[in-house]
Design a protein around this motif. Structure first.
Motif, PDB file in Angstrom:
ATOM      1  N   LEU A 113      -9.256  -2.317 -40.113  1.00 32.56           N
ATOM      2  CA  LEU A 113      -9.430  -2.627 -38.876  1.00 32.56           C
ATOM      3  C   LEU A 113     -10.180  -1.880 -38.161  1.00 32.56           C
ATOM      4  O   LEU A 113     -10.416  -1.986 -37.059  1.00 32.56           O
ATOM      5  N   ALA A 114     -10.587  -0.766 -38.872  1.00 30.88           N
ATOM      6  CA  ALA A 114     -11.321   0.342 -38.091  1.00 30.88           C
ATOM      7  C   ALA A 114     -12.647  -0.044 -37.332  1.00 30.88           C
ATOM      8  O   ALA A 114     -13.190   0.520 -36.185  1.00 30.88           O
ATOM      9  N   PRO A 115     -13.403  -1.058 -38.109  1.00 28.85           N
ATOM     10  CA  PRO A 115     -14.662  -1.357 -37.294  1.00 28.85           C
ATOM     11  C   PRO A 115     -14.383  -2.079 -35.970  1.00 28.85           C
ATOM     12  O   PRO A 115     -15.268  -2.425 -35.113  1.00 28.85           O
ATOM     13  N   LEU A 116     -13.244  -2.740 -35.610  1.00 30.79           N
ATOM     14  CA  LEU A 116     -13.108  -3.197 -34.732  1.00 30.79           C
ATOM     15  C   LEU A 116     -12.739  -2.349 -33.245  1.00 30.79           C
ATOM     16  O   LEU A 116     -12.370  -1.231 -33.471  1.00 30.79           O
ATOM     17  N   PRO A 117     -12.985  -2.565 -32.165  1.00 30.37           N
ATOM     18  CA  PRO A 117     -12.711  -1.851 -30.901  1.00 30.37           C
ATOM     19  C   PRO A 117     -11.217  -1.476 -30.730  1.00 30.37           C
ATOM     20  O   PRO A 117     -10.415  -2.594 -31.192  1.00 30.37           O
ATOM     21  N   GLY A 127     -17.264 -13.474 -31.366  1.00 34.58           N
ATOM     22  CA  GLY A 127     -18.676 -12.685 -31.140  1.00 34.58           C
ATOM     23  C   GLY A 127     -18.292 -11.249 -31.493  1.00 34.58           C
ATOM     24  O   GLY A 127     -18.971 -10.472 -32.547  1.00 34.58           O
ATOM     25  N   THR A 128     -16.995 -10.612 -31.507  1.00 35.04           N
ATOM     26  CA  THR A 128     -16.895  -9.248 -31.502  1.00 35.04           C
ATOM     27  C   THR A 128     -16.329  -9.063 -32.989  1.00 35.04           C
ATOM     28  O   THR A 128     -16.808  -8.023 -33.815  1.00 35.04           O
ATOM     29  N   ALA A 129     -15.682 -10.325 -33.726  1.00 32.39           N
ATOM     30  CA  ALA A 129     -15.355 -10.261 -35.192  1.00 32.39           C
ATOM     31  C   ALA A 129     -16.628 -10.270 -35.816  1.00 32.39           C
ATOM     32  O   ALA A 129     -16.496  -9.498 -36.896  1.00 32.39           O
ATOM     33  N   ARG A 130     -17.557 -11.195 -35.463  1.00 31.03           N
ATOM     34  CA  ARG A 130     -18.777 -11.301 -36.572  1.00 31.03           C
ATOM     35  C   ARG A 130     -19.504  -9.804 -36.521  1.00 31.03           C
ATOM     36  O   ARG A 130     -19.839  -9.501 -37.218  1.00 31.03           O
ATOM     37  N   GLU A 131     -19.558  -9.313 -35.184  1.00 33.73           N
ATOM     38  CA  GLU A 131     -20.460  -7.898 -35.143  1.00 33.73           C
ATOM     39  C   GLU A 131     -19.843  -6.894 -35.894  1.00 33.73           C
ATOM     40  O   GLU A 131     -20.432  -6.011 -36.429  1.00 33.73           O
ATOM     41  N   ALA A 132     -18.423  -7.043 -36.045  1.00 31.11           N
ATOM     42  CA  ALA A 132     -17.490  -6.161 -36.829  1.00 31.11           C
ATOM     43  C   ALA A 132     -17.399  -6.386 -38.397  1.00 31.11           C
ATOM     44  O   ALA A 132     -17.069  -5.627 -39.251  1.00 31.11           O
ATOM     45  N   GLY A 133     -17.872  -7.389 -38.569  1.00 34.04           N
ATOM     46  CA  GLY A 133     -17.813  -8.052 -40.165  1.00 34.04           C
ATOM     47  C   GLY A 133     -16.360  -8.300 -40.377  1.00 34.04           C
ATOM     48  O   GLY A 133     -15.755  -8.291 -41.569  1.00 34.04           O
ATOM     49  N   PHE A 134     -15.549  -8.815 -39.282  1.00 30.55           N
ATOM     50  CA  PHE A 134     -14.146  -8.938 -39.583  1.00 30.55           C
ATOM     51  C   PHE A 134     -13.908 -10.574 -39.356  1.00 30.55           C
ATOM     52  O   PHE A 134     -14.297 -11.430 -38.503  1.00 30.55           O
TER      53      PHE A 134
END
Length: 475
Positions: A419-423, A436-443
């Motif tokens: 979960l670290a890549p997420l805000p 969109g946020t999930a795609r940017e983070a590869g989540f």
């Protein structure tokens, strides 16, 4: 018999300083410091506790050797071993009292030794206040913590800790020290604990010194932030194994107040130390609470039997980040931050509706500080069934708890690295992450990290409904 040989029965008092039984036994010409790996044990240590015990006994053996003695170890039934060694060496026997399920057996041992002509004495070395010395105005045991705290606070510091002896009598002729035993086969995961802890009296002393002063004064604020590695004292395993006494810890805390450190902060820390005393007070007076709810209304509570949910909770795979972070911290280090302990216990007993005993058992296998009294009191508190318990309708919301106490998401990122890549906002509730946020983070929800096993709102309502359905709760 004589003042020639004393046998010192060591248990969870693995220290030289402020050890009343050792101080009494050290006046003899010969001394046998004895540790017994009990079989059967009244309440055996779990895997983490066995790892700690082995390290602590090794440290104690080294200290005893340095002072001219050494550790003698035996395995089996304490009644048979103590009577046999006492008879073989004509020894008097000393130990520090314990207050759990072993106390009836200890009484039998004392009576048998005395009948055989040995001096047998026990001492108050493991608590600040023995359970029968604190009572309400009507002479009954306390069941609520705050009045208990108010009763004992004026008595803190009334008994000063004793220094460690400068030297010790040697072992009797013909008896050799065994050193620390391999108390049990190591579970493979305990190898990780070497990176996080230094068991033994010197390790306890270092922890206490590091915490004294400013960290202790800042305790009320720092103890609520699980991301702060030094926010709490981390003395609990040292206290559990008796590598430091509660008198020693209390003396340091009171000295910090005298030195002008922030009094309110240190008072908060002392209250936590006395909570441990209260736990032993409860277990002594209400021994059934080790396994049964103190509030009898919970005897018929409709707990679920859901082994898959229990296993997911144990593995830190519930899909609830703060809970999973705590459970993974526990698996990696043998310890969990106290704020997070409350949250994971609430999720297990309220949202998953699983029995508090299952959580207590898991903690007792994986925590290095798994004290029976404190652990069982804590779990009953979380479940709403124990002394001074949180109301059953109080259900911790892990998302809100993370917002308050892990606002930057540091703790979650450390123990749930996927979960670290997420805000930080979405680390707390990744199921709500915008696409969109999930795609940017590869989540990918449900792939990178599991979906929640329960909906927090509906599972809370289910728990409250189960509670209200019991006739005993509606009288």
């Amino acid at each position: 018999m004589t003042d020639d040989i004393a046998l010192l029965w060591l248990r969870h008092d693995l220290r030289l300083a402020d050890n009343p039984a050792l101080a009494a036994a050290a006046g003899y010409r010969r001394l046998i410091p004895l540790y017994i790996v009990e079989e059967p044990a009244p309440r055996p240590d779990g895997a983490a506790g066995r790892w700690w015990l082995e390290q602590s006994l090794d440290a104690l053996h080294q200290e005893l050797t340095r002072l001219g003695s050494g550790l003698v170890c035996r395995q089996g039934d304490p009644e048979r071993i103590l009577s046999g060694l006492a008879a073989e060496h004509g020894a008097d026997v000393y130990w520090n009292r314990r207050y759990g399920p072993e106390r009836a057996r200890d009484k039998r041992i004392k009576e048998a030794l005395r009948e055989a002509g040995h001096t047998a004495r026990s001492y108050p070395g493991n608590l600040l206040f023995e359970p029968w010395t604190v009572a309400t105005g009507s002479g009954t045991p306390y069941r609520v913590y705050t009045p208990y705290w108010k009763a004992v606070r004026p008595r803190l510091g009334e008994v000063a800790p004793q220094p460690a002896p400068a030297e010790l009598p040697p072992l009797p002729a013909g008896l050799e020290a065994d050193g620390a035993p391999a108390v049990a086969d190591r579970h493979p995961w305990t190898a990780k604990l070497d990176d996080h802890w230094v068991p033994g009296e010197s390790g306890a002393r270092s922890r206490l010194c590091a915490f004294a002063g400013a960290p202790m004064a800042d305790y009320p604020e720092s103890r609520e932030r699980p991301a702060l590695l030094e926010g709490t004292s981390r003395l609990s395993p040292h206290l559990h194994f008796g590598e430091v006494s509660p008198r020693q810890v209390t003396a340091v805390a009171l000295a910090c107040i005298e030195e002008g450190h922030h009094r309110d902060g240190i008072e908060t820390f002392l209250q936590e130390l006395v909570w441990r005393e209260f736990a032993h007070h409860i277990l002594f007076h209400y021994p059934a609470t080790a396994d049964e709810p103190m509030d009898p209304r919970f005897a018929d509570f409709p707990w679920r039997d859901a082994p898959e949910d229990l296993a997911a909770w144990q593995r830190g795979e519930t899909g609830i980040p703060l809970v999973d972070a705590g459970m993974r911290e526990l698996w990696a280090t043998g310890w969990m931050h106290n704020r997070v302990r409350m949250v994971v216990a609430s999720l297990l007993t309220k949202n998953l509706l699983l029995p508090w005993q299952r959580g207590a058992e898991w903690f007792e296998d994986t925590l290095v500080d798994a004290d029976l009294a404190s652990n069982r009191l804590g779990w009953q508190w979380a479940a709403g069934s124990g002394a001074d318990a949180a109301p059953y309708f109080r259900v911790f919301n892990p998302v809100r708890q993370a917002e308050r106490f892990d606002p930057d998401g540091e703790y979650i990122a450390r123990w749930v690295p996927e979960l670290a890549p997420l805000p930080a906002r979405w680390r707390r509730q990744p199921w709500a992450t915008p696409s969109g946020t999930a795609r940017e983070a590869g989540f990918t929800p449900g792939v990178t990290y599991p979906h929640p096993r329960v909906d927090l709102k509906s599972s809370r309502e289910r728990a409250l409904a189960a509670w209200h359905q019991l006739p005993a709760f509606n009288r």
